[in-house]
Design a protein around this motif. Structure first.
Motif, PDB file in Angstrom:
ATOM      1  N   ARG A  45       0.888  -1.418   0.211  1.00  0.00           N
ATOM      2  CA  ARG A  45       0.073   0.415  -0.030  1.00  0.00           C
ATOM      3  C   ARG A  45       0.870   0.987  -0.446  1.00  0.00           C
ATOM      4  NH1 ARG A  45      -4.881   0.817   1.157  1.00  0.00           N
ATOM      5  NH2 ARG A  45      -5.240  -1.169   0.363  1.00  0.00           N
ATOM      6  N   ALA A  46       1.935   0.900   0.667  1.00  0.00           N
ATOM      7  CA  ALA A  46       2.831   2.662   0.890  1.00  0.00           C
ATOM      8  C   ALA A  46       2.802   2.672  -0.929  1.00  0.00           C
ATOM      9  CB  ALA A  46       4.024   1.924   1.868  1.00  0.00           C
ATOM     10  N   GLU A  47       3.894   1.639  -1.067  1.00  0.00           N
ATOM     11  CA  GLU A  47       4.801   1.777  -2.570  1.00  0.00           C
ATOM     12  C   GLU A  47       3.039   1.927  -3.855  1.00  0.00           C
ATOM     13  OE1 GLU A  47       7.774  -2.458  -3.231  1.00  0.00           O
ATOM     14  OE2 GLU A  47       5.276  -2.241  -3.280  1.00  0.00           O
ATOM     15  N   LYS A  48       2.293   2.138  -3.630  1.00  0.00           N
ATOM     16  CA  LYS A  48       1.110   2.845  -3.809  1.00  0.00           C
ATOM     17  C   LYS A  48       0.818   3.910  -3.767  1.00  0.00           C
ATOM     18  CE  LYS A  48      -3.993   1.693  -5.446  1.00  0.00           C
ATOM     19  NZ  LYS A  48      -4.664   2.908  -5.242  1.00  0.00           N
ATOM     20  N   VAL A  49       0.772   4.078  -2.786  1.00  0.00           N
ATOM     21  CA  VAL A  49       0.767   5.692  -1.950  1.00  0.00           C
ATOM     22  C   VAL A  49       1.722   6.966  -2.810  1.00  0.00           C
ATOM     23  CG1 VAL A  49       1.059   7.368  -0.308  1.00  0.00           C
ATOM     24  CG2 VAL A  49      -0.568   5.020   0.006  1.00  0.00           C
ATOM     25  N   VAL A  50       3.120   6.068  -2.642  1.00  0.00           N
ATOM     26  CA  VAL A  50       4.060   6.759  -3.181  1.00  0.00           C
ATOM     27  C   VAL A  50       3.869   7.078  -4.765  1.00  0.00           C
ATOM     28  CG1 VAL A  50       6.930   7.274  -3.573  1.00  0.00           C
ATOM     29  CG2 VAL A  50       5.972   6.106  -1.615  1.00  0.00           C
ATOM     30  N   ALA A  51       3.974   6.159  -5.740  1.00  0.00           N
ATOM     31  CA  ALA A  51       3.503   5.955  -6.824  1.00  0.00           C
ATOM     32  C   ALA A  51       2.132   7.620  -7.574  1.00  0.00           C
ATOM     33  CB  ALA A  51       3.058   4.353  -7.732  1.00  0.00           C
TER      34      ALA A  51
END
Length: 268
Positions: free
Chosen positions: A158-164
């Motif tokens: 989820r963190a990767e998605k937020v950053v992206a």
């Protein structure tokens, strides 16, 4: 911190319920290499928790009271609300006029995002909405919670998605509460059983599990610019120490926590 805020992204990763002694042992034994490579000198700093359980400790941290160095002070803080008479606000402290650090960083132009873990972040009922409510954006799924054997990797995804999805010029304050170390954690150790329950050894296995995936989190947070990272426990946990089990109690195994802060440099 007055140079960091406004220039770098900021990560606060709380390893919920992590004991200081277990963290130190695993770092020294080379069992958490991805975390240890970022620790100053390869070692955790010994600190005292601002609370003996998740809710109290995070309320304090969100007000700027991170775990305190385990030595006589006063110790200047990284962040502090502006109020008269503070003995731990120094020239290098980022001082905010908001009632909490999260709002203070939002006022400084940050997108504030919470990825919850333990029940105080589950947004199920009034109490579970208090801590996520500090943030502009908050996320919680059952897969992030204490009962999930894949909680941390799900949170990292989820963190990767937020950053992206963020505009590249938007500064980010990401808070992630890792639930994997909190009870129950027996399922992180090969051969352990529900009947045998949690132990200091399964607690250690949970930290090794986090270490296997934390590199992805660090890579995501440093993918756009340098990130200032704070990694710490909010409180420890007793596993039969002097007869005590759990936390929300005044034992050394609960009040003593590992802490580190460091920069995550952007990849070339």
């Amino acid at each position: 911190m007055n140079e960091v805020v406004g220039r770098d992204d900021v990560l606060l990763l709380t390893l919920d319920a992590l004991r200081h002694d277990v963290a130190v042992e695993l770092a020294a034994a080379g069992r958490i290499p991805h975390l240890a490579r970022h620790l100053p000198g390869g070692a955790w700093e010994k600190r005292h928790a601002p609370g003996s359980f998740t809710y109290a400790s995070h309320q304090a941290m969100f007000a700027g009271f991170l775990p305190t160095p385990a030595a006589p002070g006063p110790h200047p803080r990284l962040f502090a609300a502006r109020f008269a008479g503070s003995e731990t606000t120094a020239g290098r402290t980022f001082v905010f006029d908001a009632p909490d650090l999260v709002s203070g960083l939002a006022d400084a132009g940050y997108r504030t995002v919470c990825i919850g873990g333990v029940g105080f972040f589950n947004k199920q009922g009034a109490l579970g909405n208090v801590l996520p409510g500090f943030f502009q954006e908050s996320h919680w799924e059952p897969e992030f919670g204490v009962a999930s054997p894949t909680s941390f990797e799900s949170q990292v995804e989820r963190a990767e998605k937020v950053v992206a999805e963020l505009p590249r010029d938007q500064r980010l304050f990401l808070f992630l509460n890792a639930a994997a170390l909190h009870q129950p954690n027996w399922f992180h150790q090969s051969g352990a059983t529900r009947e045998a329950g949690d132990s200091r050894a399964t607690h250690a296995a949970a930290l090794e599990y986090i270490d296997r995936h934390v590199g992805r989190l660090f890579a995501a947070l440093s993918s756009r610019r340098r990130c200032f990272a704070i990694v710490c426990s909010d409180h420890g946990t007793a596993y039969g120490d002097d007869g005590y089990v759990g936390h929300r109690l005044g034992h050394e195994s609960v009040w003593t926590v590992p802490y580190a802060h460091f920069f995550l440099e952007p990849s070339a």
